[in-house]
Design a protein around this motif. Structure first.
Motif, PDB file in Angstrom:
ATOM      1  N   GLN A  14       0.864  -1.181   0.000  1.00  0.00           N
ATOM      2  CA  GLN A  14       0.000   0.000   0.000  1.00  0.00           C
ATOM      3  C   GLN A  14       0.902   1.234   0.000  1.00  0.00           C
ATOM      4  O   GLN A  14       2.084   1.150   0.351  1.00  0.00           O
ATOM      5  CB  GLN A  14      -0.917  -0.006   1.217  1.00  0.00           C
ATOM      6  CG  GLN A  14      -1.944  -1.101   1.139  1.00  0.00           C
ATOM      7  CD  GLN A  14      -2.976  -1.008   2.251  1.00  0.00           C
ATOM      8  OE1 GLN A  14      -2.999  -0.075   3.041  1.00  0.00           O
ATOM      9  NE2 GLN A  14      -3.849  -1.988   2.313  1.00  0.00           N
ATOM     10  N   THR A  15       0.342   2.362  -0.388  1.00  0.00           N
ATOM     11  CA  THR A  15       1.121   3.593  -0.498  1.00  0.00           C
ATOM     12  C   THR A  15       0.495   4.692   0.346  1.00  0.00           C
ATOM     13  O   THR A  15      -0.720   4.850   0.365  1.00  0.00           O
ATOM     14  CB  THR A  15       1.177   4.059  -1.969  1.00  0.00           C
ATOM     15  OG1 THR A  15       1.744   3.015  -2.762  1.00  0.00           O
ATOM     16  CG2 THR A  15       2.011   5.313  -2.122  1.00  0.00           C
ATOM     17  N   THR A  16       1.353   5.423   1.048  1.00  0.00           N
ATOM     18  CA  THR A  16       0.927   6.591   1.806  1.00  0.00           C
ATOM     19  C   THR A  16       1.786   7.775   1.383  1.00  0.00           C
ATOM     20  O   THR A  16       2.996   7.638   1.195  1.00  0.00           O
ATOM     21  CB  THR A  16       1.080   6.349   3.324  1.00  0.00           C
ATOM     22  OG1 THR A  16       0.143   5.356   3.718  1.00  0.00           O
ATOM     23  CG2 THR A  16       0.815   7.610   4.121  1.00  0.00           C
ATOM     24  N   LEU A  18       3.061  11.559   2.453  1.00  0.00           N
ATOM     25  CA  LEU A  18       3.247  12.419   3.620  1.00  0.00           C
ATOM     26  C   LEU A  18       3.664  13.819   3.184  1.00  0.00           C
ATOM     27  O   LEU A  18       4.480  13.967   2.262  1.00  0.00           O
ATOM     28  CB  LEU A  18       4.362  11.883   4.527  1.00  0.00           C
ATOM     29  CG  LEU A  18       4.209  10.481   5.095  1.00  0.00           C
ATOM     30  CD1 LEU A  18       5.507  10.031   5.734  1.00  0.00           C
ATOM     31  CD2 LEU A  18       3.090  10.447   6.097  1.00  0.00           C
ATOM     32  N   ARG A  55       6.706   9.637  -0.342  1.00  0.00           N
ATOM     33  CA  ARG A  55       5.816   8.538  -0.715  1.00  0.00           C
ATOM     34  C   ARG A  55       6.407   7.266  -0.124  1.00  0.00           C
ATOM     35  O   ARG A  55       7.553   6.930  -0.392  1.00  0.00           O
ATOM     36  CB  ARG A  55       5.705   8.418  -2.228  1.00  0.00           C
ATOM     37  CG  ARG A  55       4.791   7.257  -2.637  1.00  0.00           C
ATOM     38  CD  ARG A  55       4.601   7.190  -4.123  1.00  0.00           C
ATOM     39  NE  ARG A  55       3.983   8.445  -4.537  1.00  0.00           N
ATOM     40  CZ  ARG A  55       4.244   9.058  -5.692  1.00  0.00           C
ATOM     41  NH1 ARG A  55       5.079   8.540  -6.543  1.00  0.00           N
ATOM     42  NH2 ARG A  55       3.651  10.190  -5.997  1.00  0.00           N
ATOM     43  N   ARG A  57       5.891   3.166   0.369  1.00  0.00           N
ATOM     44  CA  ARG A  57       5.209   1.920   0.013  1.00  0.00           C
ATOM     45  C   ARG A  57       5.550   0.916   1.104  1.00  0.00           C
ATOM     46  O   ARG A  57       6.721   0.748   1.469  1.00  0.00           O
ATOM     47  CB  ARG A  57       5.655   1.438  -1.354  1.00  0.00           C
ATOM     48  CG  ARG A  57       5.198   2.442  -2.437  1.00  0.00           C
ATOM     49  CD  ARG A  57       5.476   1.975  -3.808  1.00  0.00           C
ATOM     50  NE  ARG A  57       4.554   0.888  -4.124  1.00  0.00           N
ATOM     51  CZ  ARG A  57       4.701   0.097  -5.170  1.00  0.00           C
ATOM     52  NH1 ARG A  57       5.703   0.257  -6.004  1.00  0.00           N
ATOM     53  NH2 ARG A  57       3.839  -0.871  -5.404  1.00  0.00           N
ATOM     54  N   SER A  64       1.924   0.141  10.297  1.00  0.00           N
ATOM     55  CA  SER A  64       0.796   1.043  10.082  1.00  0.00           C
ATOM     56  C   SER A  64       1.334   2.426   9.721  1.00  0.00           C
ATOM     57  O   SER A  64       2.325   2.884  10.313  1.00  0.00           O
ATOM     58  CB  SER A  64      -0.035   1.145  11.361  1.00  0.00           C
ATOM     59  OG  SER A  64      -0.947   2.216  11.257  1.00  0.00           O
ATOM     60  N   PRO A  65       0.695   3.115   8.792  1.00  0.00           N
ATOM     61  CA  PRO A  65       1.167   4.451   8.439  1.00  0.00           C
ATOM     62  C   PRO A  65       1.081   5.445   9.597  1.00  0.00           C
ATOM     63  O   PRO A  65       1.698   6.507   9.538  1.00  0.00           O
ATOM     64  CB  PRO A  65       0.281   4.867   7.268  1.00  0.00           C
ATOM     65  CG  PRO A  65      -0.868   3.943   7.268  1.00  0.00           C
ATOM     66  CD  PRO A  65      -0.442   2.697   7.974  1.00  0.00           C
ATOM     67  N   ASP A  66       0.378   5.115  10.639  1.00  0.00           N
ATOM     68  CA  ASP A  66       0.299   5.990  11.808  1.00  0.00           C
ATOM     69  C   ASP A  66       1.667   6.255  12.437  1.00  0.00           C
ATOM     70  O   ASP A  66       1.849   7.262  13.120  1.00  0.00           O
ATOM     71  CB  ASP A  66      -0.625   5.398  12.866  1.00  0.00           C
ATOM     72  CG  ASP A  66      -2.068   5.305  12.403  1.00  0.00           C
ATOM     73  OD1 ASP A  66      -2.437   6.024  11.458  1.00  0.00           O
ATOM     74  OD2 ASP A  66      -2.821   4.512  12.987  1.00  0.00           O
ATOM     75  N   ILE A  86      -0.054  12.821   7.258  1.00  0.00           N
ATOM     76  CA  ILE A  86      -0.483  11.935   6.187  1.00  0.00           C
ATOM     77  C   ILE A  86      -1.461  12.682   5.304  1.00  0.00           C
ATOM     78  O   ILE A  86      -2.446  13.233   5.778  1.00  0.00           O
ATOM     79  CB  ILE A  86      -1.113  10.659   6.771  1.00  0.00           C
ATOM     80  CG1 ILE A  86      -0.067   9.885   7.574  1.00  0.00           C
ATOM     81  CG2 ILE A  86      -1.720   9.795   5.674  1.00  0.00           C
ATOM     82  CD1 ILE A  86      -0.608   8.727   8.378  1.00  0.00           C
ATOM     83  N   ALA A  88      -2.455  11.106   2.124  1.00  0.00           N
ATOM     84  CA  ALA A  88      -3.248  10.032   1.492  1.00  0.00           C
ATOM     85  C   ALA A  88      -2.642   8.696   1.809  1.00  0.00           C
ATOM     86  O   ALA A  88      -1.499   8.552   2.070  1.00  0.00           O
ATOM     87  CB  ALA A  88      -3.309  10.236  -0.004  1.00  0.00           C
TER      88      ALA A  88
END
Length: 88
Positions: A14-16, A18, A55, A57, A64-66, A86, A88
């Protein structure tokens, strides 16, 4: 810093995105890059200095992106110079 990435894991990643504040030079961007890439489960990181974006991945079963904003803050010598949120 680099990681060997399994293509199968990357296909499931998955991608986030920042928004990173406080990066003023390429060394700052490299610190943010390294700090994020050191996290278990982070597969790839791209940092763009001028717009202040990173970005990430990652494998959602491992991280977790948190935790990404805290990793960005830890990249600074004083732990307050960089901040991230964050997008997205």
């Amino acid at each position: 810093m680099e990681k060997n990435v399994d293509p199968a894991a990357l296909a499931q990643a998955q991608t986030t995105l920042l928004l990173v504040q406080g990066m003023g030079c390429p060394v700052c961007a490299m610190r943010v890059y390294d700090s994020l890439l050191r996290l278990e489960g982070v597969l790839t990181v791209e940092v763009a200095l001028a717009p202040g974006l990173a970005r990430v991945r990652y494998d959602p079963t491992q991280v977790s992106p948190d935790v990404f904003p805290a990793a960005v803050a830890a990249a600074s010598d004083d732990a307050h110079h960089y901040s991230a949120r964050i997008l997205a």
